[in-house]
Design a protein around this motif. Structure first.
Motif, short mmCIF file in Angstrom:
data_model
loop_
_atom_site.label_atom_id
_atom_site.label_comp_id
_atom_site.label_asym_id
_atom_site.label_seq_id
_atom_site.Cartn_x
_atom_site.Cartn_y
_atom_site.Cartn_z
N LEU A 13 0.83 -1.20 0.00
CA LEU A 13 0.00 0.00 0.00
C LEU A 13 0.86 1.24 0.00
CD1 LEU A 13 -2.66 -0.95 2.72
CD2 LEU A 13 -2.99 -0.94 0.25
N SER A 14 0.28 2.31 -0.50
CA SER A 14 0.95 3.60 -0.39
C SER A 14 0.64 4.21 0.97
CB SER A 14 0.45 4.55 -1.49
OG SER A 14 0.77 4.04 -2.77
N GLU A 15 1.55 5.03 1.42
CA GLU A 15 1.36 5.70 2.71
C GLU A 15 0.03 6.44 2.72
OE1 GLU A 15 4.64 8.25 3.65
OE2 GLU A 15 4.65 7.56 5.73
N GLU A 16 -0.66 6.38 3.85
CA GLU A 16 -1.96 7.01 4.09
C GLU A 16 -3.13 6.26 3.47
OE1 GLU A 16 -1.87 11.15 3.17
OE2 GLU A 16 -0.23 11.59 4.54
N ALA A 17 -2.87 5.13 2.86
CA ALA A 17 -3.98 4.33 2.31
C ALA A 17 -4.71 3.61 3.43
CB ALA A 17 -3.44 3.32 1.30
N PHE A 18 -5.91 3.12 3.11
CA PHE A 18 -6.72 2.37 4.06
C PHE A 18 -6.33 0.90 3.99
CE2 PHE A 18 -10.37 1.93 6.78
CZ PHE A 18 -10.85 0.65 6.54
#
Lengths: 112, 118
Positions: A13-18
């Motif tokens: 996941l990318s940073e700040e993703a859920f």
């Protein structure tokens, strides 16, 4: 029998993703449910737990709700960070035996 | 929270030798400790339950003569891998339950011991 089925990884996941990591269980009794986290090169650490139906465990922004009707204990976090990169294990424990049953683990990598 | 330590953290040995791994509960007394084995990228598999002052209970398929467990005190359990072979190479993890905590179903895990048998 008793077992834990966990969502297969790896998850990137990318940073700040859920984040959602699914976990379902089967148990012969009334289990307590746990999420453990294993950071690279380290041992297991308890992340959160719930001991009865409808309980919500939470820690460090992670949450999981004990759903008896769906026999699930899904792990969620609203905004992941790079430091959350680790392997996550769902587990159950029965009061009668003290034994833990672990899922296979889900590897999470969070990229900046 | 409760702390469980393991020693050594990693060990390399020759095939045919025996290796002892220690598991200690540092700030609580544990009547029961558990030994797990973790293969690369796999989950933990319970090997045996170590009971203070009595014989360990082994899971099906675990050779009790190969994996000797001794729980001589309320803070120490040892796992000895006898006549180790390369297939015994793995990550061994112990855990302990603190019977005095409010949530008696919680277990505390050691950091693990990486065993490599050449």
């Amino acid at each position: 029998g008793n077992s834990v089925t966990q969502m297969e990884g790896p998850v990137t996941l990318s940073e700040e993703a859920f984040l959602t990591i699914n976990c379902t269980y089967t148990a012969t009794g009334y289990p307590s449910l746990f999420w453990y986290v294993q950071y690279p090169g380290e041992g297991l650490q308890l992340l959160l737990k719930a001991t009865k139906a409808d309980d919500k465990g939470s820690n460090k922004g992670f949450e999981a709700t004990y759903r008896k009707e769906t026999t699930s204990f899904h792990l969620e976090k609203g905004s992941v960070q790079v430091s959350d990169s680790a392997v996550y294990f769902c587990a159950l424990s029965l009061w009668t035996g003290n034994q833990f049953y672990f899922g296979t683990g889900t590897s999470l990598t969070v990229i900046p | 929270g409760a702390v469980v330590s393991q020693h050594p953290s990693w060990v390399i040995c020759k095939s045919g030798t025996s290796v002892k791994i220690e598991c200690r509960s540092l700030d609580f007394q544990a009547t029961t400790m558990f030994w797990y084995r973790q293969f690369p990228k796999q989950s933990l598999m319970l090997m045996a339950t170590s009971n203070e002052g009595s014989k360990a209970t082994y899971e099906q398929g675990v050779e009790k003569d190969k994996f000797l467990i001794n729980h001589a005190s309320l803070t120490l359990s040892t796992l000895t891998v006898t006549s180790a072979h390369p297939e015994d190479s793995s990550f061994y993890i112990c855990s302990a339950r603190d019977p005095l905590t409010e949530s008696t179903d919680t277990q505390y895990f050691g950091p693990g011991t990486r065993l490599t048998v050449l």
